[in-house]
Design a protein around this motif. Sequence first.
Motif, PDB file in Angstrom:
ATOM      1  N   ALA A  55       0.924  -1.075   0.055  1.00  0.00           N
ATOM      2  CA  ALA A  55      -0.234   0.212  -0.036  1.00  0.00           C
ATOM      3  C   ALA A  55       0.940   1.301   0.097  1.00  0.00           C
ATOM      4  N   ASP A  59       0.829   3.643  -3.424  1.00  0.00           N
ATOM      5  CA  ASP A  59       0.384   5.655  -3.059  1.00  0.00           C
ATOM      6  C   ASP A  59       1.179   6.471  -3.490  1.00  0.00           C
ATOM      7  N   ARG A  60       2.298   5.825  -3.679  1.00  0.00           N
ATOM      8  CA  ARG A  60       3.059   6.858  -4.307  1.00  0.00           C
ATOM      9  C   ARG A  60       2.511   6.966  -5.934  1.00  0.00           C
ATOM     10  N   MET A  64      -2.815   7.311  -7.995  1.00  0.00           N
ATOM     11  CA  MET A  64      -3.198   6.266  -7.225  1.00  0.00           C
ATOM     12  C   MET A  64      -3.861   7.036  -5.487  1.00  0.00           C
ATOM     13  N   THR A  65      -4.380   7.118  -4.437  1.00  0.00           N
ATOM     14  CA  THR A  65      -4.183   7.334  -3.806  1.00  0.00           C
ATOM     15  C   THR A  65      -5.277   6.634  -2.392  1.00  0.00           C
ATOM     16  N   LEU A  66      -4.210   5.690  -1.622  1.00  0.00           N
ATOM     17  CA  LEU A  66      -4.908   4.937  -0.848  1.00  0.00           C
ATOM     18  C   LEU A  66      -4.680   5.733   0.594  1.00  0.00           C
ATOM     19  N   ALA A  67      -5.587   5.875   1.184  1.00  0.00           N
ATOM     20  CA  ALA A  67      -5.872   5.670   2.717  1.00  0.00           C
ATOM     21  C   ALA A  67      -4.483   5.655   3.548  1.00  0.00           C
ATOM     22  N   VAL A  68      -2.881   5.686   3.612  1.00  0.00           N
ATOM     23  CA  VAL A  68      -2.236   4.679   4.119  1.00  0.00           C
ATOM     24  C   VAL A  68      -2.175   4.726   5.690  1.00  0.00           C
ATOM     25  N   GLN A  75       6.950   3.183   5.877  1.00  0.00           N
ATOM     26  CA  GLN A  75       7.064   4.507   5.081  1.00  0.00           C
ATOM     27  C   GLN A  75       9.113   5.343   4.005  1.00  0.00           C
TER      28      GLN A  75
END
Lengths: 360, 269
Positions: A55, A59-60, A64-68, A75
């Motif tokens: 994730a 996300d990067r 793509m935008t995941l709520a990590v 990270q």
Amino acid sequence: MITRTEATAGVAAAVRASRATGIGPVALASSMLIVVAAFAVMMGASTIPPLTTLAIILDRLPFMTLAVDAPVGWQRIVLEVRLPRVLTAGLAGAALAYSGATYQGVFRNPLADPFLLGVASGAALGAAIAIMTPLDAGPYGFGWVPLFAFGGAALAVVIAYSAAHVGLARSNTSLILAGVAVSSVAGAVTSFIMLNGGERVLAIFAFLFGSFNTANWERAVLAIPYLAVGTAVIAIHGRLLNVLQLDEEQAAQLGVNVARTKLVLLAAASLVAATAVAMAGVIGFVGLVVPHLVRLLFGVDYRRVLPLSALIGASFLIGADVLSRTLLRPQEVPVGIVTAVIGGPFFLYVMRTRRIGGGL
Amino acid sequence: MTTLIDVPLLRVTAIRAALGSREVLRDVTLDVASGEVVGLLGPNGAGKSTFLRAVTALIPLTAGSVEVFGATLANLDRRALARGVAVVQQLPEAPPEMSVEDLVLLGRTPHLGLLGRESARDFAVTSEAMRRAGCEDLASRPLGTLSGGQRRRVFIARALAQEPRLLLLDEPTANLDVQAQYETFELLRALAADGVGVLVVVHDMTLAAAYCDRLVLLADGRVVASGPPAAVVTVDIIRSVYGNNVTVLAHPGTAFPIVVPVMVEEPHD
């Protein structure tokens, strides 16, 4: 001279050939590389849940935008330590196998590897000098060792190639002998430096067995243009490498300028190998064994051997690096030792089970 | 074909060449025209193979000149030369895993562009070359599995895939059974009938006399005799080169010369 039916037969043959040289094996090797790389990013000293790791990376990616929901430390580990390390190992493995395949093709010799003309010993000497010389901050902050290693490798190959000029032609034998001579001189000087190296010997020793524990984005990104130029030059010579598998007189009679083709291929392959060594130190075995493995499994057409060597070389070295940092955790085993210990028996196994035509 | 009728495909004038310090060719002169099969004869070490290497620019000349298609050899680049001249070596090397079709495709090398991608036409020419040389049924076989005779046909097919106007062959019939020898020469005659010029190195003088339009006999790097078979394969000339235990008979039907040993003692049982 060519009738319609013959032309149809020709098209059928073309389809047959494209199927034979087609994307099946390449797709397979690419999938394997993705799986190995994903696995490698999830493995490490700190236990971060695998899905969280993925994730963080996804996300990067753009769009793509995941709520990590992960600590900043995780990270950093994934993005600044593991990812560049896997990328560097993959690039180095691909580069070593690709240049090894090229060297073996040019020399028509299964014992050729990318270090045949002195890339490794030249790089080691360059690295030893950089380590012993108190130059602390290198340009762009990634240290002088890679630059000196690259310079030493390039210099060694140029000296070996120039010295092999006997009479009108450079025969393969004189090139190999010149490479041996240059390697032994550079190796002797490196040994002398190490004997007088005090505590810095360990750093030189680490370079001699290769390691990815100093991998960072800057170094990996800097290597990419060199690798791209070298591999592109080799890639457009893939078919000529097939012609060179015949003896040199036949190649000349088929219209190939053999001397020029060999020079271009050796220069490009040496550039690729020197870049790999500068990034990661001297890692043996990949450049020798992976191209063999590819030829044993997928045949001798260099237009297929080259990309498959790169893909499998990348997977192989990423996997070896995972073992090097997990086998004796937290201590790291030099990756060159892992490649030899794993690769040797595996290669013997493949050689015994897939004996085709007796030729390598 | 745009060949001018009077310009020979190959014109070799008084060439000399040396291997190291030893002079191997001395004033050799020879022409090959479109549509003819010329046989190059001579004992082992006479300079026949060296001659083929000299006229394909693999070794330098020390004197004389070679013209191919009317152009001086030195002015032709390798690629241009290979588009018109194909060579079948005596024992060419190739990886045993390579398939017959892949090897024959390599004959297209001088015709391909920078990226070396074969077109449908290249595959068509390759198929036709294999059919002509009688090896189309071997297309997918690895070279390492072929018999000696099959291997010869495959390398002739590769030469044909170059679409040559001039074909040079170094002992294409050595170690072949008698039927395969005749088939090879029948193929050379058929190619000549299409306008190809053929120069073939051959040891069997009877075979050469039967199939060649002209013969050139080399000994010790010099041309000893040159002309129609009946003028070259004579008792006097053959004995002067090969010694006194050979003689020449006339074929009962065609009067072609037949070279046989002289039986001094009674024949073997």
